[in-house]
Design a protein around this motif. Structure first.
Motif, PDB file in Angstrom:
ATOM      1  N   ILE A 140      -9.709  50.718  -4.275  1.00 23.20           N
ATOM      2  CA  ILE A 140     -10.422  51.970  -4.003  1.00 23.20           C
ATOM      3  C   ILE A 140     -11.924  51.756  -4.179  1.00 23.20           C
ATOM      4  O   ILE A 140     -12.737  52.225  -3.401  1.00 23.20           O
ATOM      5  CB  ILE A 140      -9.939  53.094  -4.946  1.00 23.20           C
ATOM      6  N   LYS A 141     -12.289  50.992  -5.212  1.00 26.90           N
ATOM      7  CA  LYS A 141     -13.709  50.768  -5.518  1.00 26.90           C
ATOM      8  C   LYS A 141     -14.438  50.081  -4.369  1.00 26.90           C
ATOM      9  O   LYS A 141     -15.634  50.283  -4.171  1.00 26.90           O
ATOM     10  CB  LYS A 141     -13.841  49.927  -6.789  1.00 26.90           C
ATOM     11  N   ARG A 155     -11.490  55.059   6.775  1.00 28.28           N
ATOM     12  CA  ARG A 155     -12.362  54.378   5.822  1.00 28.28           C
ATOM     13  C   ARG A 155     -12.084  52.877   5.839  1.00 28.28           C
ATOM     14  O   ARG A 155     -12.996  52.058   5.819  1.00 28.28           O
ATOM     15  CB  ARG A 155     -12.059  54.885   4.415  1.00 28.28           C
ATOM     16  N   PRO A 179      -2.205  54.842  -3.558  1.00 29.53           N
ATOM     17  CA  PRO A 179      -3.443  54.420  -2.899  1.00 29.53           C
ATOM     18  C   PRO A 179      -3.566  52.923  -2.643  1.00 29.53           C
ATOM     19  O   PRO A 179      -3.964  52.519  -1.550  1.00 29.53           O
ATOM     20  CB  PRO A 179      -4.529  54.869  -3.871  1.00 29.53           C
ATOM     21  N   CYS A 230     -12.504  56.445 -12.015  1.00 28.24           N
ATOM     22  CA  CYS A 230     -11.394  55.735 -11.383  1.00 28.24           C
ATOM     23  C   CYS A 230     -11.409  55.986  -9.871  1.00 28.24           C
ATOM     24  O   CYS A 230     -10.741  55.293  -9.109  1.00 28.24           O
ATOM     25  CB  CYS A 230     -10.062  56.183 -11.974  1.00 28.24           C
ATOM     26  N   LEU A 231     -12.141  57.015  -9.431  1.00 31.82           N
ATOM     27  CA  LEU A 231     -12.353  57.342  -8.014  1.00 31.82           C
ATOM     28  C   LEU A 231     -11.126  57.929  -7.312  1.00 31.82           C
ATOM     29  O   LEU A 231     -11.126  58.091  -6.104  1.00 31.82           O
ATOM     30  CB  LEU A 231     -12.841  56.115  -7.226  1.00 31.82           C
ATOM     31  N   LEU A 232     -10.087  58.240  -8.103  1.00 37.33           N
ATOM     32  CA  LEU A 232      -8.899  58.801  -7.445  1.00 37.33           C
ATOM     33  C   LEU A 232      -9.208  60.133  -6.772  1.00 37.33           C
ATOM     34  O   LEU A 232      -8.748  60.397  -5.669  1.00 37.33           O
ATOM     35  CB  LEU A 232      -7.763  58.978  -8.455  1.00 37.33           C
ATOM     36  N   TRP A 253     -11.978  61.121  -5.516  1.00 38.05           N
ATOM     37  CA  TRP A 253     -12.759  60.830  -4.306  1.00 38.05           C
ATOM     38  C   TRP A 253     -11.836  60.358  -3.185  1.00 38.05           C
ATOM     39  O   TRP A 253     -11.980  60.741  -2.031  1.00 38.05           O
ATOM     40  CB  TRP A 253     -13.797  59.757  -4.645  1.00 38.05           C
TER      41      TRP A 253
END
Lengths: 320, 299
Positions: A4-5, A34, A186, B249-251, B253
């Motif tokens: 995700i990062k 994305r 994810p 953690c950006l979850l 987002w």
């Protein structure tokens, strides 16, 4: 593998679109694009995605976008890809079709493109009914689900047929890549889209996308419900690469399908008998996918003869 | 003939409200019709519904252009829509709002009834579906129908579709709102401007109906131009992030279907752009450290 990062900051599917709050389709589209990046051209047939993503004169897509009819996703992306190749452009044509546009209406076109092994990505956003036109049953609607064309009455309650096994149909075309995805997982999601991006030939990504009004559920639970679906076996995460099937996410102990069903209003009417029937269907699927795990406890409640109960009923309703 | 126009958002039940009102009128021995109008938008987008009530048979089939009463199910609509357009002289407005009637600026000074229907709905129905509550306020403000017949109509309409329990709670919501309604007069200060829209001449349209990126006097058009469409009015709740607790953690987002949560990698931070938040609450539900709380929007 990207995490995700490592995803880019930029939105290629911008804010301001008019999807319902908590839309699973919007979530899937945003993240798929994305990963796919700027060098992508998108085709969307008649579906929610075309309505909420592009309303004249606005558009949410920041990549080239094309829309014509309902049944021709496979043909359109084929043509788009052919044009890019002719012009020497390195662009991927991607089709985002709904379950209606894939299971039923778009099946022939998709099958043609798969058979020719066109170098495109086909994404099926499976929300298990024709949601855009007001929740009508599709080939992807699961057993027992309420829709406006499978209403809950005194004699028949909800959809009487089981979800069509699209995965097997698509994989039977011996395409390079077929995968099932869920927004609730994810890393698996990103890895599969990324993998599809780098493979040549016909790639099919099958995304499980909850629909808030169609499934009659709390908008905050969109992601949670996909996780429950995988835990209960209603949705399985796997990929088929050149004919070789691989399970990519193994849930822990199988959870009763009832927990998943009770999160959604479309299943809340279901009788114990119907839930049992659906549970048996899920168990069969579970045993097929997670062979080595052995039959889970929830499955052993019902004797094995009941496997056939559904086909008998089917015959009663539709003749031999 | 008494004509009512409902302004609501998809999912708030404006259509059911119009139907229940018509049914209440029929119970009282009148004639009534009810019908909705909406575009291709989804839940949360502005919708219209109409009710006509008369002691004689009703032959008019058009939308209601000059209502006797306007019912607004969501006060965020007041910013974007001229709700009082065509209101008959001596007409009235019923609004779901936390403000007093005197503090509401409708562009004209008019009899205004106000009730906090969202709070009533959240208390009694546990969901921000304000249709039955606002009908209670309508009955109080206009006196066109009695509360008793309204309750009966709600029980019939909702009972048939959603079961007795739901019907009972909805009629309670109407009764509660009836009691809490405040009647006054609105302010008439602001000048209402109609929203600018880009309507090209046919010569300006590119061949094949394709649309390229552009800027018109009404704003951006073409690819990526949906950012012109601010959807914050859709939200009943909105997320508040506790920076101390957040582990980046950006979850949220990743999960946000709207692009409300904006990531700024250079600063290693997240920003929340409420202009685009529809208040679904997925971020708060999925946050692994419970750093996000949902609070009432426009509180």
């Amino acid at each position: 593998m990207i995490t995700i990062k490592e995803l880019p900051d930029e939105n290629l599917f911008t804010a301001g679109h008019t999807a319902c709050p908590g839309c699973g389709v919007a979530m899937s589209i945003r993240n798929a694009i994305r990963v796919l990046g700027k060098d992508t051209s998108v085709y969307v047939p008649a579906s929610c995605a075309v309505v909420f993503g592009t309303t004249f004169p606005y558009g949410a897509w920041k990549v080239p976008f094309f829309h014509t009819a309902f049944e021709n996703t496979g043909a359109c992306i084929t043509g788009m890809q052919a044009a890019f190749e002719k012009k020497g452009k390195k662009v991927t044509a991607v089709g985002f079709a709904g379950d209606g546009g894939t299971y039923d209406i778009g099946l022939q076109s998709m099958s043609g493109a798969a058979e020719r092994n066109e170098d495109v990505i086909y994404i099926c956003l499976d929300n298990e009914a024709y949601m855009n036109t007001g929740i009508q049953r599709s080939g992807g609607t699961p057993f027992g689900a309420w829709t406006t064309t499978t209403p809950v009455g005194t004699k028949v309650q909800g959809n009487r047929r089981f979800k069509k096994n699209l995965g097997e149909i698509v994989a039977a075309h011996e395409i390079p890549y077929y995968a099932t995805l869920s927004i609730g997982h994810p890393l698996d999601f990103i890895r599969k889209v990324e993998k599809a991006k780098n493979i040549k030939g016909f790639r099919f990504l099958h995304m499980f996308t909850p629909c808030i009004p169609g499934w009659k559920m709390d908008p905050a639970k969109t992601v949670e419900v996909t996780k429950r679906a995988v835990e209960s076996g209603m949705w399985t995460l796997y990929e088929v690469e050149n004919g070789e099937k691989k399970i990519t996410f193994k849930p822990g102990k199988m959870k009763s399908v009832r927990d998943y069903l009770m999160m959604q209003g479309r299943f809340r009417h279901m009788s114990d008998e119907d839930i049992k029937k659906l549970q048996m269907w899920v168990c069969k699927k579970w045993n097929l996918h997670y062979k080595e795990k052995g039959a889970p406890e929830v499955c052993e409640i019902v004797p094995p003869e009941e496997h056939h109960a559904v086909t008998e009923e089917h015959r009663e309703m539709h003749g031999p | 003939m008494f004509e009512v126009r409902f302004h609501g958002r998809g999912g708030q039940g404006a259509v059911m409200a119009a139907e229940a009102l018509a049914e209440a009128a029929v119970i009282e021995g009148n004639y009534a019709v009810a019908f909705p109008f909406f575009g291709a938008e989804r839940r949360g987008a502005p919708v219209l519904a109409f009710t006509r009530i008369d002691s004689k048979k009703i032959y008019s089939k058009t939308q209601v252009y000059s209502p006797d009463c306007v019912v607004v199910l969501d006060d965020s609509l007041l910013d974007t829509i001229d709700v009082v357009a065509g209101l008959k002289p001596g007409g009235s407005v019923v609004i779901n709002s936390r403000d007093k009637p005197e503090d509401i600026d409708l562009g004209i000074s008019v009899k205004t009834a106000v009730v906090d229907a969202t709070s009533v709905a959240l208390e009694i129905l546990k969901a921000p579906i304000t249709n039955t509550a606002i009908l209670g306020a309508f009955a109080r403000a206009t006196g066109v129908i009695k509360l008793e017949s309204l309750e009966e109509a709600i029980k019939r309409r909702f009972g048939e579709k959603l079961g007795e329990k739901v019907a009972e709670r909805n009629s309670l919501a109407a009764r509660t709102a009836y009691g809490r309604t405040v009647i006054g007069t609105s302010k008439g200060i602001k000048k209402l401007e109609s929203k600018k829209q880009w309507l090209p001449k046919y010569q300006e349209l590119p061949a094949g109906g394709s649309l390229i990126e552009g800027k018109t006097e009404a704003g951006l058009i073409g690819p990526g131009s949906f950012i012109e469409n601010k959807v914050s009015g859709w939200a009943t709740f909105r997320p508040l992030r506790d920076r101390e607790k957040c582990t980046m953690c950006l979850l949220c987002w990743f999960y946000c279907p709207e692009g409300t949560i904006v990531r700024i990698s250079d600063r290693g931070d997240l920003m929340t752009n409420y202009d685009y938040c529809k208040g679904c609450g997925v971020c708060a539900n999925e946050c692994p450290v419970d750093a996000i709380k949902m609070v009432r929007a426009r509180a």
